[in-house]
Design a protein around this motif. Structure first.
Motif, PDB file in Angstrom:
ATOM      1  N   SER A  98      -2.967   2.537  -6.774  1.00  7.02           N
ATOM      2  CA  SER A  98      -3.570   1.804  -5.653  1.00  7.02           C
ATOM      3  C   SER A  98      -2.741   0.575  -5.295  1.00  7.02           C
ATOM      4  CB  SER A  98      -4.991   1.365  -6.015  1.00  7.02           C
ATOM      5  OG  SER A  98      -4.958   0.312  -6.956  1.00  7.02           O
TER       6      SER A  98
ATOM      7  N   ASP B  77       0.824  -1.210   0.000  1.00 13.57           N
ATOM      8  CA  ASP B  77       0.000   0.000   0.000  1.00 13.57           C
ATOM      9  C   ASP B  77       0.858   1.260   0.000  1.00 13.57           C
ATOM     10  OD1 ASP B  77      -2.438  -1.333  -0.098  1.00 13.57           O
ATOM     11  OD2 ASP B  77      -2.503  -1.570   2.084  1.00 13.57           O
TER      12      ASP B  77
ATOM     13  N   ARG C  33       1.158   4.313  -2.785  1.00 15.44           N
ATOM     14  CA  ARG C  33       1.075   5.762  -2.522  1.00 15.44           C
ATOM     15  C   ARG C  33       2.270   6.493  -3.114  1.00 15.44           C
ATOM     16  NH1 ARG C  33      -1.414   4.247   2.627  1.00 15.44           N
ATOM     17  NH2 ARG C  33       0.662   3.974   3.478  1.00 15.44           N
TER      18      ARG C  33
ATOM     19  N   ARG D  50      -3.909  -2.306  -4.981  1.00 14.17           N
ATOM     20  CA  ARG D  50      -4.378  -3.375  -5.872  1.00 14.17           C
ATOM     21  C   ARG D  50      -3.621  -3.353  -7.198  1.00 14.17           C
ATOM     22  NH1 ARG D  50     -10.661  -4.755  -7.242  1.00 14.17           N
ATOM     23  NH2 ARG D  50     -10.206  -6.494  -8.617  1.00 14.17           N
TER      24      ARG D  50
END
Length: 82
Positions: free
Chosen positions: A49, A40, A44, A51
């Motif tokens: 994302s 994650d 960023r 995903r």
């Protein structure tokens, strides 16, 4: 799944980086994972994302012929790409 032959003495692969199609962003993704950054957080940093990071990581693994993200990081590190 068949893996590319690797000469374990040198960590060389018969496929060149251009043949595999790894981009600079792919190498940044692998380098961040090698530092222990979470998926994650990598997302960023790359403005995508988590995903999408996972999907891109799966594509990287498929292209270089490894099964896991850890193997992908080790593959890139052996070739001094990260």
């Amino acid at each position: 799944m068949a893996y590319p032959e690797v000469d374990s003495r040198h960590g060389d692969s018969p496929l060149g980086i251009g043949d595999i199609g790894l981009s600079e962003d792919d190498l940044v993704l692998l380098a961040e994972l090698a530092k222990g950054v979470t998926v994650d957080r990598v997302g960023r940093r790359l403005d995508i994302s988590g995903r999408t990071v996972r999907r891109r990581l799966r594509g990287i693994c498929d292209r270089i012929g490894v099964a896991t993200a850890i193997e992908a990081v080790a593959w890139a590190a052996r070739r001094r790409l990260i």
